[in-house]
Write a protein that holds these residues in place. Structure first.
Motif, PDB file in Angstrom:
ATOM      1  N   VAL A 243       0.854  -1.188   0.000  1.00 50.98           N
ATOM      2  CA  VAL A 243       0.000   0.000   0.000  1.00 50.98           C
ATOM      3  C   VAL A 243       0.891   1.239   0.000  1.00 50.98           C
ATOM      4  CG1 VAL A 243      -1.823   1.244   1.203  1.00 50.98           C
ATOM      5  CG2 VAL A 243      -1.744  -1.262   1.313  1.00 50.98           C
ATOM      6  N   ASN A 244       0.723   2.096  -0.997  1.00 52.88           N
ATOM      7  CA  ASN A 244       1.517   3.314  -1.099  1.00 52.88           C
ATOM      8  C   ASN A 244       0.679   4.517  -0.679  1.00 52.88           C
ATOM      9  OD1 ASN A 244       3.633   5.085  -1.798  1.00 52.88           O
ATOM     10  ND2 ASN A 244       2.696   5.449  -3.804  1.00 52.88           N
ATOM     11  N   ARG A 245       1.209   5.304   0.264  1.00 54.14           N
ATOM     12  CA  ARG A 245       0.533   6.517   0.716  1.00 54.14           C
ATOM     13  C   ARG A 245       1.561   7.630   0.853  1.00 54.14           C
ATOM     14  NH1 ARG A 245      -2.474   2.997   4.585  1.00 54.14           N
ATOM     15  NH2 ARG A 245      -4.609   2.816   3.788  1.00 54.14           N
ATOM     16  N   SER A 246       1.077   8.851   1.028  1.00 57.18           N
ATOM     17  CA  SER A 246       1.980   9.938   1.359  1.00 57.18           C
ATOM     18  C   SER A 246       2.494   9.724   2.780  1.00 57.18           C
ATOM     19  CB  SER A 246       1.252  11.285   1.267  1.00 57.18           C
ATOM     20  OG  SER A 246       0.331  11.423   2.340  1.00 57.18           O
ATOM     21  N   ALA A 247       3.627  10.344   3.099  1.00 56.80           N
ATOM     22  CA  ALA A 247       4.231  10.147   4.418  1.00 56.80           C
ATOM     23  C   ALA A 247       3.283  10.580   5.538  1.00 56.80           C
ATOM     24  CB  ALA A 247       5.545  10.910   4.508  1.00 56.80           C
ATOM     25  N   LEU A 248       2.597  11.702   5.336  1.00 56.55           N
ATOM     26  CA  LEU A 248       1.696  12.193   6.372  1.00 56.55           C
ATOM     27  C   LEU A 248       0.466  11.304   6.509  1.00 56.55           C
ATOM     28  CD1 LEU A 248       1.978  15.978   5.639  1.00 56.55           C
ATOM     29  CD2 LEU A 248       2.726  14.844   7.714  1.00 56.55           C
ATOM     30  N   ALA A 249      -0.081  10.844   5.386  1.00 57.81           N
ATOM     31  CA  ALA A 249      -1.238   9.956   5.444  1.00 57.81           C
ATOM     32  C   ALA A 249      -0.857   8.625   6.073  1.00 57.81           C
ATOM     33  CB  ALA A 249      -1.798   9.741   4.041  1.00 57.81           C
ATOM     34  N   LEU A 250       0.357   8.190   5.830  1.00 61.50           N
ATOM     35  CA  LEU A 250       0.825   6.931   6.403  1.00 61.50           C
ATOM     36  C   LEU A 250       0.779   6.991   7.929  1.00 61.50           C
ATOM     37  CD1 LEU A 250       2.128   4.243   5.261  1.00 61.50           C
ATOM     38  CD2 LEU A 250       4.316   5.250   5.884  1.00 61.50           C
ATOM     39  N   GLU A 251       1.340   8.060   8.498  1.00 64.13           N
ATOM     40  CA  GLU A 251       1.345   8.194   9.947  1.00 64.13           C
ATOM     41  C   GLU A 251      -0.068   8.411  10.477  1.00 64.13           C
ATOM     42  OE1 GLU A 251       3.650  10.803  13.344  1.00 64.13           O
ATOM     43  OE2 GLU A 251       2.391  11.781  11.857  1.00 64.13           O
ATOM     44  N   ALA A 252      -0.859   9.235   9.782  1.00 64.90           N
ATOM     45  CA  ALA A 252      -2.204   9.529  10.252  1.00 64.90           C
ATOM     46  C   ALA A 252      -3.066   8.273  10.297  1.00 64.90           C
ATOM     47  CB  ALA A 252      -2.847  10.590   9.358  1.00 64.90           C
ATOM     48  N   ARG A 253      -2.969   7.426   9.255  1.00 62.71           N
ATOM     49  CA  ARG A 253      -3.745   6.185   9.225  1.00 62.71           C
ATOM     50  C   ARG A 253      -3.313   5.262  10.362  1.00 62.71           C
ATOM     51  NH1 ARG A 253      -6.450   4.433   4.571  1.00 62.71           N
ATOM     52  NH2 ARG A 253      -7.303   6.236   3.489  1.00 62.71           N
ATOM     53  N   TYR A 254      -2.013   5.206  10.608  1.00 64.86           N
ATOM     54  CA  TYR A 254      -1.520   4.336  11.676  1.00 64.86           C
ATOM     55  C   TYR A 254      -2.018   4.825  13.035  1.00 64.86           C
ATOM     56  CZ  TYR A 254       1.574   1.961  14.911  1.00 64.86           C
ATOM     57  OH  TYR A 254       2.057   1.207  15.946  1.00 64.86           O
ATOM     58  N   LEU A 255      -1.896   6.111  13.297  1.00 62.40           N
ATOM     59  CA  LEU A 255      -2.281   6.645  14.600  1.00 62.40           C
ATOM     60  C   LEU A 255      -3.785   6.596  14.819  1.00 62.40           C
ATOM     61  CD1 LEU A 255       0.122   9.712  14.903  1.00 62.40           C
ATOM     62  CD2 LEU A 255       0.246   7.528  16.126  1.00 62.40           C
TER      63      LEU A 255
END
Length: 573
Positions: A243-255
């Protein structure tokens, strides 16, 4: 005496070759249609050759039997629909009513479709039953394969009154890899759909959702696809989701759900964000051999690991460099732009020539752009004069390396500043009019960081993938199959850490993995830095001050990816 000895030798050679002569005669005199085993007595030394020939003939007999069986099956199965076609055509020829012709043609079309489907099934059957043909298993992207198969059957199912649907989990769409043979999987799925339709189902839904290893990353799929395919080939039976996301979306989805993450491995170029997650206790300590032995400068404890060695580069159009070199009296166009200082010099002395023709990141709207800007300011006191010069030249601002590269390729700009090296190198291969420039005065080095979440559903699989990536074998694959930059000290090649150190030495400036990364996430420091950046650039302040603290930037909410900033003289220089 010598003549006698020679004759003895000749006779001996003749006698020794006699069995080969018999074998040659037996093969030459055989009926070309015969595949029976060779039945002749030979010396022990030639028995292995005879057995090998008989084994070959045996395999050829099996192939022939398979072909004959297919011809028989095809003749039997196709006789009925072909006879039906003939009967419908004969009946239509006897009719004078156009409506009867239409009905006959409709029946002929249905029979032809059935016949074509039957022929395809027979061909697939004979391919599967052929013992001598074992097609290679290659990594396949399942979501695309399933989508194509369902699309081919949709109209036929719709005509039959069957609602055929497809459900693919969003996290694995275009990123579900497994080894296999494409036509075999397509036929298997097609048969499942056919059986469901024929046996009374009015609603048929194909669902793709299983996962053995899930990787969430801020890394474009084309850059990592060859490595995913290689890993998939080496681990048959594993379904890998990427799954490829932007760096900010990656962290936001995880949190958003840290206790139930869907990822087994998190990879991102936003080093500060990754460090913050690891430092906050979200990373699982890893014990695999290649991980514990990874250089301390390329990991944080045993939880966060550098996976790449990516220079931050400049890219320029070759025709623009030629014009700039001519204006500077330089023979080699490459001498016009070799360093950060050269870029500042060109912006100061050739401002009108470059007005609106330079492009770079907007640090207010891009997490990566902000990181590079802070790192530039730490490395060089000239950075702020460079920012001022770009503002005075009406530099364009964007949020991604891809946007810069597209603007260069379209001829909209001449020079791009602070691009991610692997993306630029890969893009330039397809666009020879572009030149990638690794600055000679200093080179920022970005390293993508990876960790396995503590609550990863398949944490062992994530650790195994990361262990393979950092192994000598994996790093050699990184060097040969990608532009991400191998880190392993024993791996060389263009773009590897070893190659860049040999060429640039002390000019390399890797962004350190440590508490210093957290400084870029402090809100007050962000605001102070961006305020000065806007002042130097003479750009209007953004509507809202985005942060790197997990809140979405404007770039994530649909704002334009590019902004043209004109010079403002509200503050004296």
């Amino acid at each position: 005496m010598a003549i006698l000895a020679l004759m003895v030798v000749l006779v001996g050679v003749r006698m020794a070759l006699a069995p080969l002569t018999r074998l040659r005669r037996a093969i030459r005199e055989r009926d070309p249609r015969s595949l029976a085993a060779l039945q002749l007595t030979l010396p022990r030394e030639l028995e292995e050759l005879k057995h090998a020939l008989n084994e070959l003939l045996s395999r050829m007999r099996r192939v022939r039997a398979n072909q004959e069986r297919f011809i028989g099956d095809a003749s039997h199965q196709l006789r009925t629909p072909l006879a039906g076609l003939s009967a419908h055509a004969e009946l239509a020829l006897r009719q004078q009513d156009p409506s009867a012709w239409h009905a006959a043609l409709a029946q002929m079309q249905a029979t032809a479709s059935h016949t074509a489907h039957l022929a395809n099934q027979l061909l697939s059957l004979t391919r599967l039953n052929n013992p001598e043909v074992q097609p290679p298993r290659v990594p396949l992207e399942l979501s695309s394969l399933v989508r194509d198969t369902v699309s081919r059957h949709f109209l036929r199912c719709d005509r039959a009154g069957v609602d055929l649907g497809l459900e693919i989990a969003p996290d694995i769409d275009h990123a579900a890899w497994t080894p296999g043979v494409d036509w075999q999987l397509q036929e298997a799925l097609a048969n499942l759909i056919d059986n469901a339709c024929k046996h009374g189902a009015r609603v048929v839904t194909v669902t793709l959702s299983r996962a053995d290893l899930v990787i969430h990353a801020a890394l474009d799929l084309p850059e990592i696809r060859p490595l995913l395919q290689r890993y998939s080939r080496e681990h048959p039976g594993m379904l890998l989701h990427y799954v490829n996301r932007s760096a900010l979306a990656l962290e936001a989805r995880y949190l958003a759900a840290p206790l139930t993450p869907r990822a087994d491995l998190m990879i991102s170029s936003a080093m500060g964000l990754q460090y913050r997650l690891a430092n906050g206790g979200h990373a699982r300590p890893l014990q695999a051999a290649n991980l514990t032995g990874w250089p301390e400068s390329s990991r944080w404890r045993n939880e966060l690991f550098a996976m790449s060695f990516e220079p931050i580069v400049m890219v320029a159009r070759r025709d623009a460099l030629k014009r700039l070199a001519d204006s500077e009296g330089l023979r080699d166009p490459r001498d016009a732009l070799r360093s950060h200082r050269d870029l500042w010099h060109l912006l100061e002395t050739r401002r009108e020539l470059l007005r609106g023709r330079v492009i770079t990141y907007d640090p207010r709207r891009s997490g990566s752009g902000f990181t590079y800007a802070v790192s530039d300011a730490r490395q060089s006191p000239r950075y702020w004069t460079l920012v001022r010069a770009m503002g005075q030249a009406d530099a364009r601002l964007v949020t991604t390396t891809g946007a810069m590269l597209e603007a260069l390729a379209n001829g909209e700009v001449d020079i791009a500043y602070n691009l991610v090296g692997p993306y630029a190198i890969s893009f330039a291969r397809a666009h020879p009019e572009l030149l990638v420039i690794v600055p000679e005065d200093y080179v920022l080095i970005q390293r993508r960081l990876a960790f396995v979440p503590r609550q990863a559903p398949h944490g062992d699989a994530g650790e195994a993938f990361l262990d393979w990536w950092l192994s000598l074998e994996g790093q050699q694959a990184v060097a040969s199959d990608s532009d991400l930059g191998a880190l392993h000290p024993e791996v060389s090649g263009d773009g590897s850490a070893r190659d860049l150190r040999e060429r640039l030495g002390n000019a390399l400036r890797p962004i350190e993995i440590g508490p210093g990364l957290l400084a870029t996430l402090d809100r007050l420091k962000q605001a102070s830095f961006l305020s000065r950046w806007a002042l130097e650039f003479r750009a209007p302040a953004p509507v809202s001050a985005p942060t790197l603290s997990g809140e979405p930037l404007a770039a994530l909410s649909g704002s334009p990816v590019a902004a043209r900033c004109s010079m403002r003289r509200s503050v004296p220089s």
